[in-house]
Design a protein around this motif. Structure first.
Motif, PDB file in Angstrom:
ATOM      1  N   ASP A   1     -11.517 -25.135   2.066  1.00 57.79           N
ATOM      2  CA  ASP A   1     -10.925 -24.097   2.915  1.00 57.79           C
ATOM      3  C   ASP A   1     -10.057 -24.737   3.993  1.00 57.79           C
ATOM      4  O   ASP A   1     -10.297 -25.866   4.404  1.00 57.79           O
ATOM      5  CB  ASP A   1     -12.026 -23.265   3.592  1.00 57.79           C
ATOM      6  CG  ASP A   1     -12.711 -22.329   2.616  1.00 57.79           C
ATOM      7  OD1 ASP A   1     -12.250 -22.250   1.459  1.00 57.79           O
ATOM      8  OD2 ASP A   1     -13.701 -21.687   3.015  1.00 57.79           O
TER       9      ASP A   1
ATOM     10  N   ASP B   1      -9.820 -23.686   7.078  1.00 57.79           N
ATOM     11  CA  ASP B   1     -10.256 -23.389   8.445  1.00 57.79           C
ATOM     12  C   ASP B   1     -11.221 -24.416   9.023  1.00 57.79           C
ATOM     13  O   ASP B   1     -11.873 -24.151  10.029  1.00 57.79           O
ATOM     14  CB  ASP B   1     -10.877 -21.997   8.490  1.00 57.79           C
ATOM     15  CG  ASP B   1     -12.003 -21.853   7.483  1.00 57.79           C
ATOM     16  OD1 ASP B   1     -12.379 -22.850   6.846  1.00 57.79           O
ATOM     17  OD2 ASP B   1     -12.504 -20.717   7.333  1.00 57.79           O
TER      18      ASP B   1
ATOM     19  N   GLN C   1     -14.054 -25.380   8.079  1.00 60.77           N
ATOM     20  CA  GLN C   1     -15.489 -25.080   7.997  1.00 60.77           C
ATOM     21  C   GLN C   1     -16.193 -25.992   6.991  1.00 60.77           C
ATOM     22  O   GLN C   1     -17.386 -26.233   7.080  1.00 60.77           O
ATOM     23  CB  GLN C   1     -15.705 -23.616   7.605  1.00 60.77           C
ATOM     24  CG  GLN C   1     -15.287 -22.652   8.696  1.00 60.77           C
ATOM     25  CD  GLN C   1     -15.785 -21.243   8.441  1.00 60.77           C
ATOM     26  OE1 GLN C   1     -15.177 -20.507   7.686  1.00 60.77           O
ATOM     27  NE2 GLN C   1     -16.870 -20.865   9.056  1.00 60.77           N
TER      28      GLN C   1
ATOM     29  N   ARG D   1     -15.681 -21.658  12.424  1.00 57.58           N
ATOM     30  CA  ARG D   1     -14.245 -21.567  12.364  1.00 57.58           C
ATOM     31  C   ARG D   1     -13.673 -21.932  13.717  1.00 57.58           C
ATOM     32  O   ARG D   1     -14.107 -21.415  14.741  1.00 57.58           O
ATOM     33  CB  ARG D   1     -13.872 -20.128  12.031  1.00 57.58           C
ATOM     34  CG  ARG D   1     -12.666 -20.010  11.184  1.00 57.58           C
ATOM     35  CD  ARG D   1     -12.438 -18.538  10.892  1.00 57.58           C
ATOM     36  NE  ARG D   1     -11.987 -18.360   9.506  1.00 57.58           N
ATOM     37  CZ  ARG D   1     -10.753 -18.615   9.118  1.00 57.58           C
ATOM     38  NH1 ARG D   1      -9.877 -19.065   9.972  1.00 57.58           N
ATOM     39  NH2 ARG D   1     -10.427 -18.436   7.863  1.00 57.58           N
TER      40      ARG D   1
HETATM   41 MN    MN Z   1     -13.894 -19.654   6.530  1.00 55.45          MN
END
Ligand code: MN
Ligand code: GDD
Length: 364
Positions: free
Chosen positions: A91, A93, A95, A207
């Motif tokens: 991902d 973001d 994370q 996040r």
């Molecule tokens: Mn996420």
């Protein structure tokens, strides 16, 4: 030639992509890698930021899709664009813990495996500080996932993994669903051979910037994908969604009918007619936001769509009754006659509204 392609789906992640590239570069120091971002024309201009980054860094590419949405299909297209023997999905973001990447690659190169999964549900893994309800939903989804999973995977919902490119290609050819968020589950449920896998623990982080795109629609798409896998792809995905909505419509119909007929003492004819119209409208609205989310009708098109939907389903209802009555004449088995009528009506409604209500845009 890169040994590893890191695929990153993005939607509104402008503030994260440079930081992610920097962190991935630091983690993969000494390894020949590239990053392929797949952006669905994010309104916040993520693709612009990605192009600027790619202008200064040959290891970065951006695939921009216009008029399309979807985490899974974005990942699939990114992986298809790779020529590396190994591909990872992470991902944007921050994370997922990018420091796990070198260990994933090393494991995949050294051991006879197809997939290495970044797992929150093995020892030393964790879900960070998710609240109790999201943790419970995740656990429930994981349990449901095992209905279609051929492997004892502790974290089939993980969006962080690395796979051999040839194993991935075999899955694509076998017909992945590509619906929703659960690309890893899709891979495992579709693969023509049992995927050899290993799970490595990591701790899911919070996040930093931007917001999650996980909403109730993601849950819906998850169910649709489960049904697609349970029916082995024989039934079109949209028909599954359409039928699920139809089932809910039946509940609405009966509720309105009861209200009008029993409580308000309306004549049966009017009660039934009213219930039919409410249920049709309910089905139309729900199909518009769920089944045909990507072709969603708005404004005047929404009103026109409603007319064509009601018209099509009206004819479908006549076909339904006609077939049921016709079959009932031969042997008086009311239930099977009724079900046959419902099936014919449903297929008719689906086929006609797919063409006249939600017209797919012509392929460019
Ligand atoms: Mn996420
Ligand atoms: N191209 C594209 N198109 N990217 C998307 C879309 C889309 O429609 N929707 C989301 N993304 C991107 C986001 O920009 C982000 O980089 C990534 O996909 C994950 O989206 P989030 O909205 O942050 O999802 P999440 O954090 O709730 O869930 C993630 O982590 C879970 C645990 O690993 C997902 O990866 C889940 O699949 C996963 O279960």
């Amino acid at each position: 030639m890169p040994q590893l392609s890191v695929i990153v789906p993005t939607f509104n992640e402008t503030d994260n992509v440079v930081e992610l590239r920097d962190r991935v570069a630091a983690a993969l120091d000494g390894i020949d890698w590239e990053m392929i971002f797949v952006d669905d024309d994010s309104p916040d201009g993520t693709a612009r930021a990605l192009r600027a980054m790619a202008q200064a860094d040959r290891r970065v590419r951006c695939i921009q899709r216009v008029g399309r949405r979807g985490l899974s299909t974005a990942c699939i297209e990114g992986m298809l664009a790779s020529s590396a023997p190994f591909v990872a999905v992470i991902d944007a973001d921050l994370q997922h813990d990018e420091r796990l990447l070198p260990k994933m690659l090393e494991t995949l190169e050294r051991e006879p495996l197809d997939v290495v999964v970044g797992s929150r549900y093995v020892e030393r893994g964790g879900i960070g500080d998710w609240d109790a309800s999201r943790a419970a939903v995740s656990r429930l989804a994981t349990r449901l996932a095992h209905l279609v999973l051929k492997a004892d995977l502790k974290d089939p919902m993980s969006g962080f993994f690395m796979i051999r490119h040839d194993a991935f290609l075999a899955c694509v050819r076998a017909g992945m669903s590509g619906v929703g968020f659960k690309i890893l589950l899709d891979l495992f449920a579709t693969s023509p051979t049992l995927l050899r896998f290993k799970e490595l623990p990591y701790e899911f982080r919070n996040r930093a910037a931007g917001e999650s795109k996980l909403d109730s629609n993601v849950a819906w798409e998850f169910f649709v994908m489960l049904l697609d896998k349970l029916t082995h792809g024989v039934v079109p995905i949209r028909f599954i969604a359409f039928s699920l909505v139809g089932g809910l419509g039946l509940v609405v119909h009966l509720a309105v009918l009861t209200l009008l007929y029993k409580v308000e003492a309306t004549s049966f004819l009017w009660a039934q007619a009213g219930a039919t119209l409410v249920a049709m409208t309910f089905n139309y609205v729900l199909n518009n936001v769920l089944t045909y989310r990507d072709l969603r009708l708005r404004g005047w098109a929404f009103v026109r769509g409603w007319f064509s939907f009601v018209l099509a389903c009206g004819v479908g209802a006549i076909a339904n009754v006609g077939v049921a009555v016709y079959l009932y004449q031969f042997d008086s088995r009311w239930l099977s006659s009724a079900l046959a009528g419902v099936l014919v009506g449903a297929v008719w409604n689906y086929a006609v509204t797919a063409v006249y209500t939600w017209k797919a845009p012509k392929a460019a």
